[in-house]
Write a protein that holds these residues in place. Structure first.
Motif, PDB file in Angstrom:
ATOM      1  N   ARG A   1     -37.869   7.597 -52.095  1.00 26.27           N
ATOM      2  CA  ARG A   1     -39.161   8.338 -52.152  1.00 26.27           C
ATOM      3  C   ARG A   1     -38.713  10.121 -51.831  1.00 26.27           C
ATOM      4  NH1 ARG A   1     -43.882   6.993 -55.455  1.00 26.27           N
ATOM      5  NH2 ARG A   1     -42.509   5.590 -57.533  1.00 26.27           N
ATOM      6  N   GLY A   2     -37.329  10.621 -51.504  1.00 24.82           N
ATOM      7  CA  GLY A   2     -37.352  11.591 -50.672  1.00 24.82           C
ATOM      8  C   GLY A   2     -38.047  11.722 -49.260  1.00 24.82           C
ATOM      9  N   LEU A   3     -37.994  10.506 -48.352  1.00 23.54           N
ATOM     10  CA  LEU A   3     -38.691  10.511 -47.279  1.00 23.54           C
ATOM     11  C   LEU A   3     -37.863   9.519 -46.200  1.00 23.54           C
ATOM     12  CD1 LEU A   3     -42.409  11.107 -48.010  1.00 23.54           C
ATOM     13  CD2 LEU A   3     -40.969  12.573 -47.303  1.00 23.54           C
ATOM     14  N   GLY A   4     -38.154   9.970 -45.343  1.00 24.81           N
ATOM     15  CA  GLY A   4     -37.315   9.770 -43.190  1.00 24.81           C
ATOM     16  C   GLY A   4     -37.749   8.250 -43.007  1.00 24.81           C
ATOM     17  N   PRO A   5     -36.863   7.345 -43.019  1.00 24.70           N
ATOM     18  CA  PRO A   5     -37.282   5.768 -42.479  1.00 24.70           C
ATOM     19  C   PRO A   5     -38.270   6.212 -41.543  1.00 24.70           C
ATOM     20  CG  PRO A   5     -35.078   6.048 -42.438  1.00 24.70           C
ATOM     21  CD  PRO A   5     -35.040   8.032 -42.391  1.00 24.70           C
ATOM     22  N   ARG A   6     -39.114   7.241 -40.714  1.00 29.94           N
ATOM     23  CA  ARG A   6     -40.113   7.209 -39.999  1.00 29.94           C
ATOM     24  C   ARG A   6     -41.400   6.947 -40.869  1.00 29.94           C
ATOM     25  NH1 ARG A   6     -39.557  12.702 -36.988  1.00 29.94           N
ATOM     26  NH2 ARG A   6     -39.284  13.717 -38.875  1.00 29.94           N
ATOM     27  N   LEU A   7     -40.769   7.033 -41.992  1.00 28.24           N
ATOM     28  CA  LEU A   7     -42.166   7.231 -42.935  1.00 28.24           C
ATOM     29  C   LEU A   7     -42.111   5.258 -43.917  1.00 28.24           C
ATOM     30  CD1 LEU A   7     -43.024  10.327 -44.196  1.00 28.24           C
ATOM     31  CD2 LEU A   7     -43.715   9.406 -41.927  1.00 28.24           C
ATOM     32  N   VAL A   8     -41.607   4.696 -43.580  1.00 23.96           N
ATOM     33  CA  VAL A   8     -41.665   3.537 -43.613  1.00 23.96           C
ATOM     34  C   VAL A   8     -41.982   2.470 -42.659  1.00 23.96           C
ATOM     35  CG1 VAL A   8     -39.896   2.088 -44.829  1.00 23.96           C
ATOM     36  CG2 VAL A   8     -39.292   4.287 -45.757  1.00 23.96           C
TER      37      VAL A   8
ATOM     38  N   SER B   1     -38.744  18.949 -52.975  1.00 19.66           N
ATOM     39  CA  SER B   1     -39.607  19.559 -52.161  1.00 19.66           C
ATOM     40  C   SER B   1     -39.918  20.309 -51.707  1.00 19.66           C
ATOM     41  CB  SER B   1     -39.704  17.910 -51.566  1.00 19.66           C
ATOM     42  OG  SER B   1     -40.682  18.199 -50.178  1.00 19.66           O
ATOM     43  N   ASN B   2     -40.660  20.964 -50.756  1.00 21.23           N
ATOM     44  CA  ASN B   2     -40.250  22.427 -49.709  1.00 21.23           C
ATOM     45  C   ASN B   2     -40.987  21.956 -48.114  1.00 21.23           C
ATOM     46  OD1 ASN B   2     -43.132  22.275 -50.253  1.00 21.23           O
ATOM     47  ND2 ASN B   2     -43.013  23.582 -50.690  1.00 21.23           N
TER      48      ASN B   2
ATOM     49  N   PRO C   1     -34.050  26.216 -41.118  1.00 21.40           N
ATOM     50  CA  PRO C   1     -34.854  24.300 -41.626  1.00 21.40           C
ATOM     51  C   PRO C   1     -33.692  23.498 -41.742  1.00 21.40           C
ATOM     52  CG  PRO C   1     -36.631  26.255 -40.708  1.00 21.40           C
ATOM     53  CD  PRO C   1     -35.657  26.650 -41.613  1.00 21.40           C
ATOM     54  N   PHE C   2     -33.332  22.846 -41.484  1.00 17.44           N
ATOM     55  CA  PHE C   2     -32.880  21.467 -42.658  1.00 17.44           C
ATOM     56  C   PHE C   2     -34.140  21.352 -43.654  1.00 17.44           C
ATOM     57  CE2 PHE C   2     -30.270  20.140 -39.080  1.00 17.44           C
ATOM     58  CZ  PHE C   2     -29.409  19.909 -39.382  1.00 17.44           C
ATOM     59  N   PRO C   3     -33.953  20.725 -44.088  1.00 20.12           N
ATOM     60  CA  PRO C   3     -34.494  19.824 -45.689  1.00 20.12           C
ATOM     61  C   PRO C   3     -35.503  18.955 -45.013  1.00 20.12           C
ATOM     62  CG  PRO C   3     -32.937  20.863 -46.998  1.00 20.12           C
ATOM     63  CD  PRO C   3     -32.754  20.643 -45.286  1.00 20.12           C
ATOM     64  N   GLY C   4     -36.823  17.830 -44.976  1.00 21.40           N
ATOM     65  CA  GLY C   4     -37.526  17.008 -44.499  1.00 21.40           C
ATOM     66  C   GLY C   4     -36.319  15.425 -44.275  1.00 21.40           C
ATOM     67  N   VAL C   5     -36.180  14.512 -43.601  1.00 20.03           N
ATOM     68  CA  VAL C   5     -34.909  13.816 -43.763  1.00 20.03           C
ATOM     69  C   VAL C   5     -35.558  12.968 -44.821  1.00 20.03           C
ATOM     70  CG1 VAL C   5     -35.407  12.351 -42.087  1.00 20.03           C
ATOM     71  CG2 VAL C   5     -35.352  14.040 -40.608  1.00 20.03           C
ATOM     72  N   GLY C   6     -34.413  12.473 -44.907  1.00 21.46           N
ATOM     73  CA  GLY C   6     -34.465  11.774 -46.191  1.00 21.46           C
ATOM     74  C   GLY C   6     -35.078  12.067 -47.097  1.00 21.46           C
ATOM     75  N   LEU C   7     -34.339  13.983 -47.568  1.00 16.36           N
ATOM     76  CA  LEU C   7     -34.619  14.442 -48.871  1.00 16.36           C
ATOM     77  C   LEU C   7     -33.500  14.046 -49.734  1.00 16.36           C
ATOM     78  CD1 LEU C   7     -36.838  15.473 -50.743  1.00 16.36           C
ATOM     79  CD2 LEU C   7     -36.469  17.574 -49.778  1.00 16.36           C
ATOM     80  N   THR C   8     -33.756  13.130 -50.485  1.00 17.43           N
ATOM     81  CA  THR C   8     -33.125  13.321 -51.054  1.00 17.43           C
ATOM     82  C   THR C   8     -33.347  13.872 -52.960  1.00 17.43           C
ATOM     83  OG1 THR C   8     -32.201  11.310 -50.874  1.00 17.43           O
ATOM     84  CG2 THR C   8     -30.711  12.003 -52.263  1.00 17.43           C
ATOM     85  N   LYS C   9     -32.474  14.683 -53.560  1.00 19.68           N
ATOM     86  CA  LYS C   9     -32.610  15.419 -54.497  1.00 19.68           C
ATOM     87  C   LYS C   9     -32.373  14.223 -55.436  1.00 19.68           C
ATOM     88  CE  LYS C   9     -33.154  19.974 -53.102  1.00 19.68           C
ATOM     89  NZ  LYS C   9     -32.667  21.631 -53.804  1.00 19.68           N
TER      90      LYS C   9
END
Length: 884
Positions: free
Chosen positions: A113-120, A764-765, A775-783
Motif C-alpha cells: 500500500r505504498g509503504l516500505g518493508p520497514r512498515l510491514v 501521497s505527499n 527529497p525522495f518520495p517515501g520508501v515503497g511509495l508505488t503509484k
C-alpha cells in the motif's frame, strides 16, 4: 499522561459511547458470526465435482477473505505444495497493492500500500519473528512454499492483532496436522536453471530442489507433521553500478558558469556467479484431548548459505570523475570543452584524459544465516469462554565476509555514458583485462571485510480471554496481554591485506580468464578463483574488531487490549483499544578521529555509550461489516496504527571526524519515536459466484511521524559537526484505491478458464528526509501496481500465465538505510503449468522473468544519476511430486 495518549483515550471512549447509542437503536441480534458469509450462494448451484489444485486454492482464498472481520488479502493452499511459486515471496507479490523487491533476482522484501518493508510486520502463526536483517524487515524468500498452508495480509487493524504494521501485517501459517485432510506423504524433487550467468567462464546455472512432508494422524486426537526442503540455486547476473554523485548535498561539486554541476564519483561493472543453498525443516504436534482443548507445538528451522564469486572493474578509484571544486571546461580540468554531456545539471557522459584508474577486483562474498522459530499454543473453548496461551521463541543469525584481490592500470583515456533511458557504457584505451599484464600493487593489494555477525533473539508470551454472549447487541468481549523481549546486536571486523613479498607482484596468467559481458558495452572483465589467488599472492592479518560498527539494542514490549464484538440486523463488527508500552536500551561506542600534528597521523579514541528510551501509545480501532445482500459486503474500519523504529537505527553509536572547519559525524538515534498513523479503510466486495470476487478498496492514512536520515548541525564537546543520522520526520498523508477481479469464465461456458487481476493507485505527499535539496518520495511509495493472471484448472492440469507491473518507487540500497535509490518501473512475465498424471504423481514446469526485465536504480531522485543497472536472467523450474 501526554497529549497524544489523552487524545487516543478520548477517541476510543467516543467510539464506545457511539456504539452504546447504536445498541439502543438496534434490535437485539444474538448471532456472533457473519450470517451472510455462512449462507450458501443461492445464485449458483452447488458443485457436483470437487475442485482441486490451483482453482481450489483460489476458492479457499476467497472464502477466507470473506470470513474476516477486517480488510485482508489471502493466500491458501488446498494441499501441501500446491502454490505455483518457489517461495512465498513470489506469491505475496501477486496480491493487490503488494510489491516485492528483487534481490539476486529473487522476490524478497514486500512493500504494501505504498509503504516500505520497514512498515510491514512479519508474523509466523500469529507470532512476531526474529530476522537476519539489521532492522525488522523479513526476507520472505527464506520461506519455501511447501511449508505454507496459507497467508493472511492484514491491511486494516483490530485490537487483538499485534501492533507493528502501519503498512500491513503478513502472517504465514504452517500446517496444523489434525486440521489437515490431504495426502499423508508428499515428496517433490526437481531441477532449477538460471540463464543470467551465461557470460561467466565455466559457470553453470543448474541447481536442484527437493522436499518431503509427512502428516500422521496417530489417533483421532493426536497428529504430527514433519518435513524438510532443500534447494541449491545458481544465480549469475551482470551489474553496472554508479558510486554516487558529487552534489551540493554530498560534497564540493564542480561549477559551470558559476553554477554547481553534479559529477559522478566513479562507476564499476560487475558480474556475480553465486550458489545459494537453503535447507529447512518443520515439525508440529497437535493434540485435542477433549472437545474443549486444542494444543499445538510447532517449530521451523531454515538455513541459507550464499557463496558468491565476483568479477568487478572499477573506474575512477584514483584520479576520479568527481572533479571536486573544479571549473567545468577550465584549463587542466577533468571535463574539457566539448568532452562532456550534460542533462540538466548532471554530467551523464564524458571523455577523460586524466589517466583515471581502472581497478580489477576478483572477489568472493560468503553469507551464512539461519532462522529458528518455535511456539506452544494452548486454547480452551467451552462455548461460553475461550482462553488462549501462546509462548514463542525465535532466533536469527547471520555471518558474512567479503574479500578481494586487486590489480590496477591507468589508461590514457576513459569514455562513459550513463544517462537516463539508456544502457550504460564505458570504454578505455588499452586492455585493462589483459591476463598477461596483471600486477597486484603493494599500495593497494586487496581488502578483507569480516566476519560481520548479526544476532537477533525474540521471546514472547501472550494470554487472551474471550467471553461469548448469546443475547444483546454485544456478542462477546475479549482482552489480552502480551510481553516480548528482543535483543539484536551487530559486530564487524576487518583484516589488513598486503602482498606476501611486500612489493608489487605479477599474477600468473594461467590463474586468470578474460571474458566479455553481454548486457552492456564495457571493457572485458577478469575471472579467477579468489581463494586460490589470495593464498598465492596475499597476506591477511588477523581480523580486528571495529568498535565503531558495534551496536546492541534490547527492546521490552508490553501490550494489552480490550475488545468487544457486536452485531446488528445488517452488520457485524468490533471496537477496541490496544496499549503498547515499549522500552529500549542501546549499547554502542562513540569514536572520535582527528589529526595529531605531533604524531603526523590520525588518532582515534573510543568510549562506550548506553542510552535508554521509552514510549507509550494507545491504538483504538473500530471495524464494521455491512451485509448489503447475500453476496455483497461493505467493510469499514478506523484505527490508529504504529510501527516501531528499525532496530539498527536505534543504535547509540556515534563516529566523529574532527577536521576543522569540516567536522562530520554519523550514527544512530536511540531516541527515535515510532511511525504513527491514523487510518481509514473502506472495502466493497461482491462474491457473485462460488469462485468469483470483485472488490474495490480505498484507504487513507494520516502519518503523523515517519523516520528517515537527515543532516543537521550539532554542537558536540564544544565543536560544530555536520551529523548524518536517522530522525523523525513530519509524516504526511497516503491515499489509495485497489481493485480486484477473480473469476472463472463460467458466464461464457468456460468454467475451467479464469482470470485473477488487480490494480492499485496511490497518492501521497510523504517524503524521505534526504537528499535535502530534492527529497525522495517515501520508501515503497508505488503509484501504480497491477497483476494479471490467466489460468486453466481442470482434468489434473493447472496452468497460469502472470504479468506483474509496478511504477517507480524508492528503495533502500542494501543494508544501509541512509542509502536511498529510486527503482524504475518493471514489468515481469512468468508462467507455470502442472499436470497430475494420476492421484499420486504430478509434474510441474515454471518460468519467471521471461522478458529478462532490467532493474534500473538511480541516486538523488534524478534519473540521470545511475545507481545500478542489472539483469538477473530468466529462471526455470521443473519437478515431480509424489503424494500418498
Amino acid at each position: 499522561m501526554d497529549l497524544k495518549l489523552r487524545t487516543a483515550f478520548r477517541a476510543s471512549s467516543a467510539l464506545a459511547i457511539a456504539l452504546g447509542v447504536q445498541a439502543l437503536a438496534q434490535p437485539a441480534f444474538a448471532q456472533s458470526t457473519d450470517a451472510t458469509s455462512a449462507a450458501p450462494d443461492q445464485s449458483v448451484s452447488n458443485d457436483d465435482i470437487v475442485v482441486t489444485g490451483l482453482r481450489a486454492s483460489l476458492r479457499d482464498a476467497i472464502n477466507a477473505k470473506r470470513a474476516q472481520t477486517v480488510v485482508t488479502e489471502q493466500i491458501s493452499a488446498k494441499d501441501i505444495g500446491v502454490l505455483p511459486d518457489v517461495t512465498i515471496a513470489d506469491s505475496l507479490a501477486r496480491l493487490p497493492g503488494v510489491t516485492a523487491t528483487r534481490d539476486r533476482g529473487n522476490a524478497s522484501q514486500a512493500a504494501v500500500r505504498g509503504l516500505g518493508p520497514r512498515l510491514v510486520l512479519g508474523l509466523i502463526n500469529g507470532r512476531e519473528v526474529a530476522s537476519s536483517e539489521p532492522d525488522r524487515n523479513v526476507r520472505w524468500e527464506i520461506y519455501p512454499s511447501e511449508i505454507v498452508s496459507g497467508v493472511t495480509v492484514y491491511k486494516s487493524q483490530q485490537a487483538d492483532l499485534i501492533a507493528g504494521g502501519v503498512a500491513a501485517s503478513i502472517d504465514i501459517r504452517t500446517v496444523r496436522p489434525l486440521d489437515y485432510s490431504g495426502p499423508a506423504l508428499t515428496v517433490r524433487a526437481g531441477a532449477l536453471y538460471n540463464d543470467g550467468g551465461k557470460d561467466i567462464p565455466g559457470y553453470s546455472g543448474w541447481g536442484s530442489r527437493g522436499s518431503a512432508q509427512y502428516v500422521g494422524h496417530l489417533t483421532d486426537t493426536l497428529a504430527v507433521v514433519v518435513g524438510g526442503t532443500f534447494q541449491r540455486q545458481k544465480n549469475g547476473f551482470n551489474s553496472f553500478q554508479g558510486w554516487g554523485y558529487n552534489t551540493v548535498d554530498t560534497g564540493t561539486p564542480p561549477t559551470l558558469d558559476g553554477q554547481p554541476i553534479n559529477a559522478p564519483w566513479g562507476a564499476q561493472t560487475e558480474i556475480k556467479g553465486l550458489k545459494e543453498t537453503r535447507w529447512s525443516t518443520t515439525g508440529a504436534i497437535q493434540w485435542k484431548p477433549t472437545s474443549e482443548w486444542d494444543i499445538n507445538l510447532d517449530a521451523l528451522y531454515s538455513k541459507v548459505k550464499i557463496d558468491e564469486h565476483q568479477a568487478q572493474q572499477w573506474y575512477g578509484r584514483s584520479n576520479g570523475w568527481g572533479d571536486w571544486g573544479g571549473t567545468i571546461g577550465g584549463p587542466g580540468d577533468i571535463y574539457q570543452d566539448g568532452s562532456y554531456t550534460l542533462s540538466g545539471n548532471t554530467i551523464t557522459g564524458a571523455t577523460l584524459n586524466n589517466f583515471s584508474s581502472v581497478t580489477n577486483a576478483i572477489a568472493q562474498y560468503t553469507e551464512d544465516k539461519d532462522l529458528f522459530v518455535t511456539g506452544l499454543n494452548a486454547k480452551y473453548d467451552n462455548g461460553d469462554w475461550t482462553a488462549k496461551f501462546d509462548a514463542s521463541y525465535s532466533r536469527a543469525r547471520r555471518d558474512n565476509s567479503w574479500g578481494a584481490i586487486y590489480t590496477e592500470s591507468y589508461p590514457d583515456t576513459t569514455t562513459f555514458s550513463t544517462g537516463r533511458n539508456t544502457v550504460p557504457t564505458v570504454s578505455v584505451s588499452g586492455n585493462p583485462a589483459d591476463v598477461n599484464n596483471q600486477t597486484v600493487p603493494s599500495y593497494y593489494a586487496g581488502q578483507y571485510d569480516g566476519p560481520q555477525r548479526l544476532r537477533d533473539d525474540l521471546g514472547a508470551a501472550q494470554f487472551d480471554v474471550y467471553r461469548h454472549l448469546d443475547q444483546g447487541f454485544f456478542t462477546g468481549f475479549g482482552a489480552g496481554l502480551r510481553y516480548s523481549n528482543r535483543v539484536k546486536s551487530y559486530n564487524a571486523s576487518t583484516a589488513a591485506v598486503s602482498t606476501q613479498s611486500g612489493g608489487d607482484v605479477t599474477i600468473d596468467p594461467s590463474y586468470l580468464t578474460q571474458f566479455s559481458v553481454g548486457t552492456f558495452n564495457v571493457p572485458d572483465l577478469l575471472w579467477g578463483n579468489y581463494k586460490q589467488l589470495a593464498g598465492t599472492y596475499l597476506s591477511l592479518a588477523d581480523p580486528v574488531w571495529d568498535p565503531s560498527q558495534y551496536w546492541r539494542v534490547k527492546e521490552d514490549n508490553f501490550e494489552g487490549y480490550v475488545m468487544a464484538d457486536f452485531a446488528g440486523t445488517f452488520f457485524t463488527g468490533n471496537v477496541g483499544v490496544r496499549f503498547v508500552d515499549v522500552s529500549t536500551h542501546s549499547n554502542a561506542y562513540s569514536q572520535i578521529t582527528s589529526w595529531d600534528d605531533a604524531l603526523q597521523a590520525n588518532v582515534t579514541s573510543t568510549s562506550p555509550i548506553r542510552e535508554n528510551s521509552k514510549y507509550l501509545r494507545a491504538l483504538p480501532s473500530l471495524n464494521l461489516n455491512f451485509n448489503l445482500t447475500q453476496t455483497l459486503k461493505l467493510r469499514a474500519g478506523l484505527a490508529r496504527v504504529m510501527s516501531r523504529p528499525p532496530l539498527d537505527e536505534l543504535r547509540a553509536n556515534l563516529a566523529l571526524s574532527y577536521y576543522p572547519p569540516q567536522n562530520t559525524a554519523s550514527g544512530g538515534n536511540p531516541h527515535l519515536k515510532p511511525f504513527m498513523a491514523n487510518q481509514a479503510d473502506l472495502s466493497l466486495e461482491w462474491y457473485f459466484h462460488k469462485d468469483s470476487l470483485i472488490a474495490l478498496a480505498g484507504y487513507y492514512k494520516d502519518v503523523s511521524s515517519n523516520i528517515g536520515y537527515t543532516q543537521t548541525q550539532q554542537i558536540i564537546d564544544g565543536a560544530s559537526y555536520s551529523v548524518t543520522a536517522p530522525a523523525n520526520g513530519k509524516g504526511g498523508h497516503i491515499a489509495g484505491l485497489e481493485a480486484t477481479l477473480q473469476t472463472p469464465f463460467y458466464f461464457v461456458g468456460l468454467e475451467n478458464f479464469g482470470i485473477y487481476a488487480n490494480a492499485s493507485v496511490v497518492d501521497s505527499n510523504i517524503k524521505e528526509l534526504a537528499p535535502a535539496s530534492n527529497p525522495f518520495p517515501g520508501v515503497g511509495l508505488t503509484k501504480f501496481t497491477s497483476e494479471v493472471d490467466l489460468w486453466y484448472s481442470a482434468h489434473g492440469l493447472d496452468a497460469r500465465v502472470a504479468l506483474k507491473h509496478h511504477s517507480p518507487y524508492t528503495v533502500i540500497y542494501g543494508w544501509d538505510s541512509s542509502q536511498l535509490t529510486r527503482l524504475e518501473s518493471e514489468t515481469t512475465l512468468g508462467a507455470s503449468v502442472s499436470y497430475a498424471i494420476n492421484s499420486n504423481i504430478s509434474v510441474r514446469l515454471q518460468a519467471n522473468n521471461l522478458t529478462n526485465q532490467a532493474a534500473r536504480f538511480y541516486w538523488n531522485n534524478d534519473p540521470d544519476q545511475i545507481a545500478r543497472y542489472e539483469k538477473y536472467g530468466r529462471s526455470y523450474l521443473a519437478d515431480v511430486t509424489f503424494k500418498y
